[in-house]
Design an enzyme around this catalytic site. Structure first.
Site, PDB file in Angstrom:
ATOM      1  N   HIS A  17       0.778  -1.193   0.025  1.00  0.00           N
ATOM      2  CA  HIS A  17       0.067   0.033  -0.071  1.00  0.00           C
ATOM      3  C   HIS A  17       0.864   1.260  -0.053  1.00  0.00           C
ATOM      4  O   HIS A  17       1.205   1.810   1.110  1.00  0.00           O
ATOM      5  CB  HIS A  17      -1.017   0.082   1.300  1.00  0.00           C
ATOM      6  CG  HIS A  17      -1.909   1.015   1.276  1.00  0.00           C
ATOM      7  ND1 HIS A  17      -3.242   0.961   2.024  1.00  0.00           N
ATOM      8  CD2 HIS A  17      -2.179   2.251   0.699  1.00  0.00           C
ATOM      9  CE1 HIS A  17      -3.937   2.080   1.815  1.00  0.00           C
ATOM     10  NE2 HIS A  17      -3.045   2.927   1.020  1.00  0.00           N
ATOM     11  N   HIS A  19       1.348   4.703  -2.184  1.00  0.00           N
ATOM     12  CA  HIS A  19       0.863   5.467  -3.461  1.00  0.00           C
ATOM     13  C   HIS A  19       2.265   6.449  -3.974  1.00  0.00           C
ATOM     14  O   HIS A  19       2.786   6.887  -3.231  1.00  0.00           O
ATOM     15  CB  HIS A  19      -0.201   6.679  -3.008  1.00  0.00           C
ATOM     16  CG  HIS A  19      -1.224   6.068  -2.504  1.00  0.00           C
ATOM     17  ND1 HIS A  19      -2.510   6.221  -3.434  1.00  0.00           N
ATOM     18  CD2 HIS A  19      -1.596   5.899  -1.271  1.00  0.00           C
ATOM     19  CE1 HIS A  19      -3.388   5.520  -2.661  1.00  0.00           C
ATOM     20  NE2 HIS A  19      -3.182   5.263  -1.246  1.00  0.00           N
ATOM     21  N   HIS A 197      -9.598   0.948  -1.525  1.00  0.00           N
ATOM     22  CA  HIS A 197      -9.588   1.770   0.004  1.00  0.00           C
ATOM     23  C   HIS A 197     -11.043   1.464   0.562  1.00  0.00           C
ATOM     24  O   HIS A 197     -11.909   2.017  -0.216  1.00  0.00           O
ATOM     25  CB  HIS A 197      -9.240   3.008  -0.114  1.00  0.00           C
ATOM     26  CG  HIS A 197      -7.709   3.280  -0.337  1.00  0.00           C
ATOM     27  ND1 HIS A 197      -6.904   2.620  -1.466  1.00  0.00           N
ATOM     28  CD2 HIS A 197      -6.856   4.123   0.118  1.00  0.00           C
ATOM     29  CE1 HIS A 197      -5.736   3.231  -1.394  1.00  0.00           C
ATOM     30  NE2 HIS A 197      -5.490   3.810  -0.455  1.00  0.00           N
ATOM     31  N   GLU A 200     -11.301   3.368   6.014  1.00  0.00           N
ATOM     32  CA  GLU A 200     -10.252   4.436   6.375  1.00  0.00           C
ATOM     33  C   GLU A 200     -10.951   5.311   7.325  1.00  0.00           C
ATOM     34  O   GLU A 200     -10.864   5.340   8.576  1.00  0.00           O
ATOM     35  CB  GLU A 200      -9.400   4.834   5.161  1.00  0.00           C
ATOM     36  CG  GLU A 200      -8.427   5.943   5.948  1.00  0.00           C
ATOM     37  CD  GLU A 200      -7.480   6.608   4.610  1.00  0.00           C
ATOM     38  OE1 GLU A 200      -7.975   6.549   3.700  1.00  0.00           O
ATOM     39  OE2 GLU A 200      -6.340   7.223   4.900  1.00  0.00           O
ATOM     40  N   ASP A 278       1.701   4.022   2.847  1.00  0.00           N
ATOM     41  CA  ASP A 278       0.777   4.681   2.406  1.00  0.00           C
ATOM     42  C   ASP A 278       1.329   6.037   1.396  1.00  0.00           C
ATOM     43  O   ASP A 278       1.474   5.706   0.273  1.00  0.00           O
ATOM     44  CB  ASP A 278      -0.125   5.269   3.258  1.00  0.00           C
ATOM     45  CG  ASP A 278      -1.708   5.505   2.700  1.00  0.00           C
ATOM     46  OD1 ASP A 278      -1.938   5.462   1.431  1.00  0.00           O
ATOM     47  OD2 ASP A 278      -2.505   6.000   3.483  1.00  0.00           O
ATOM     48  N   ASP A 279       1.780   7.240   1.937  1.00  0.00           N
ATOM     49  CA  ASP A 279       2.232   8.246   1.713  1.00  0.00           C
ATOM     50  C   ASP A 279       3.312   8.636   2.290  1.00  0.00           C
ATOM     51  O   ASP A 279       3.180   9.883   2.963  1.00  0.00           O
ATOM     52  CB  ASP A 279       0.941   9.383   1.164  1.00  0.00           C
ATOM     53  CG  ASP A 279      -0.029   9.011   0.479  1.00  0.00           C
ATOM     54  OD1 ASP A 279       0.002   8.738  -0.735  1.00  0.00           O
ATOM     55  OD2 ASP A 279      -1.123   8.574   1.045  1.00  0.00           O
TER      56      ASP A 279
HETATM   57  N1  HPA Z   1      -6.541   7.174   1.300  1.00  0.00           N
HETATM   58  C1  HPA Z   1      -7.400   7.789   0.293  1.00  0.00           C
HETATM   59  N2  HPA Z   1      -6.732   8.126  -1.037  1.00  0.00           N
HETATM   60  C2  HPA Z   1      -5.584   8.372  -0.917  1.00  0.00           C
HETATM   61  C3  HPA Z   1      -4.589   7.896   0.136  1.00  0.00           C
HETATM   62  C4  HPA Z   1      -5.226   7.659   1.337  1.00  0.00           C
HETATM   63  O1  HPA Z   1      -4.774   7.233   2.365  1.00  0.00           O
HETATM   64  N3  HPA Z   1      -3.370   8.185  -0.280  1.00  0.00           N
HETATM   65  C5  HPA Z   1      -3.371   8.716  -1.569  1.00  0.00           C
HETATM   66  N4  HPA Z   1      -4.683   8.551  -1.668  1.00  0.00           N
HETATM   67 ZN    ZN Z   2      -3.752   4.678   0.440  1.00  0.00          ZN
END
Ligand code: HPA
Ligand code: ZN
Length: 339
Positions: A17, A19, A197, A200, A278-279
């Site tokens: 996971h 991006h 996703h 969350e 994630d990011d």
């Molecule tokens: N959630 C939803 N969209 C996203 C995320 C995330 O954690 N990271 C990049 N786009």
């Molecule tokens: Zn994500």
């Protein structure tokens, strides 16, 4: 704790996971803005970092889409992807399955091929030079409509042999998985795997929908599934992989304290949870930082950590032989590094 950090550092692992646009570090953002003559509303790297205080997903997304505007040419997408790959290889990653958001770029007039060619070239180089294998996952932006997702699937037509799966990201609340039922069916018919996703910020019913309406092969995040005992039982029975992102959850206030993070509870409930970043440029840590933050706050044992690493391979889209080989490598590592 130094020994647990060392144990994590050497542990073979996969990241499922991530991006790619979320791995754009402020330094590279500045360099690309200059190289491409793109104006950004920050005077310094420090100013960029100072702007990264989020209290929910949408706050982050607004700044994340803005940052991506410096990416214009194939070389930019190569540089972005290569920077991530060298960084995660240093964290002991042997395999990665990475997301990209074509619409963030095609909506600015950057051709799909420019984006995909740059990313794919870096992924191929990482396999050859770093020994890191990969899969590429194309995400649809869920705040846009299904027609736009169909247009993206069409843009990707000549790349579908190099794209493993489709995913669904961006603003979750108000954009339930069922909104994309038809485009997911079309993706499945084209031989793509499916992830989304869910759970969350969105509620447990969004996770049910991702499973029952979209038919996903993996759930990204899935935290809110724990609100629903029947859903937990289903996820455990199916050994559905959850790609959990501890530092992201903390930064976006999905959890308020790492000590309250559900990762350990997920493992104890028999869920196939994995750890991911994630990011990382926005949330303050790459793969090992996520393992370490969770390990320290939740007192994870070496057995928990090796389960998480094995889950990352078991939940990957590698073939059965490769999964078995990587999981055996985790076992061998644990034996060689017994406390
Ligand atoms: N959630 C939803 N969209 C996203 C995320 C995330 O954690 N990271 C990049 N786009
Ligand atoms: Zn994500």
């Amino acid at each position: 704790m130094a020994d647990i950090a060392d144990f994590i550092a050497g542990l073979p692992k996969a990241e499922l996971h991530l991006h790619l646009e979320g791995s754009l570090e402020p330094e590279l953002m500045f360099a690309l803005a200059k190289r491409n003559g793109v104006a950004i509303p920050f005077a310094s790297v420090e100013e960029v970092r100072a702007a990264y205080s989020f209290s929910r997903l949408q706050d982050f997304l607004d700044i994340y889409y803005q940052g991506a505007q410096v990416l214009l040419h194939e070389q930019d997408f190569f540089d972005l992807t290569w920077a991530y790959l060298t960084r995660v290889a240093a964290d002991g990653a042997r395999h990665v399955e990475v997301f990209f958001d074509p619409q963030t770029h095609t909506d600015r007039g950057v051709p799909f091929a420019t984006v995909a060619d740059g990313m794919l070239a870096a992924l191929a180089r990482a396999e050859a030079e770093l020994g890191v294998t990969s899969k590429l996952i194309m995400c649809f932006l869920r705040h846009l409509d299904e027609e736009a997702a169909f247009a993206t699937l069409k843009d990707a037509e000549s790349y579908l042999d190099r794209i493993a799966a489709v995913g669904l990201d961006s603003s979750e609340l108000g954009h339930p998985p069922a909104k994309f039922a038809r485009v997911y069916k079309a993706a499945r018919e084209r031989g793509l795997l499916l992830v989304a996703h869910a759970g969350e910020e969105g509620p447990a019913p969004y996770v049910w929908e991702a499973l029952d309406v979209l038919g996903v092969d993996r759930i990204d995040h899935g935290n809110r599934a724990l609100d629903d005992d029947a859903l937990v039982a289903r996820l455990a029975a199916e050994q559905m992989t959850l790609t959990v992102c501890p530092l992201s959850n903390l930064k976006l206030c999905v959890v308020h304290d790492m000590k309250d993070h559900p990762l350990k509870r997920m493992l104890d409930l028999g869920l196939r949870a994995t750890v991911n970043s994630d990011d990382p440029a926005y949330f303050g840590g790459y793969l090992n930082a996520n393992y370490l933050a969770a390990a320290q706050a939740l007192s994870l044992s070496r057995a928990d950590l090796s389960t998480l690493a094995k889950n990352s391979f078991a939940g990957s889209f590698l073939d059965a032989d490769a999964k078995a080989r990587h999981m055996a490598a985790v076992d061998a590592y644990v034996v060689a590094h017994a406390a």
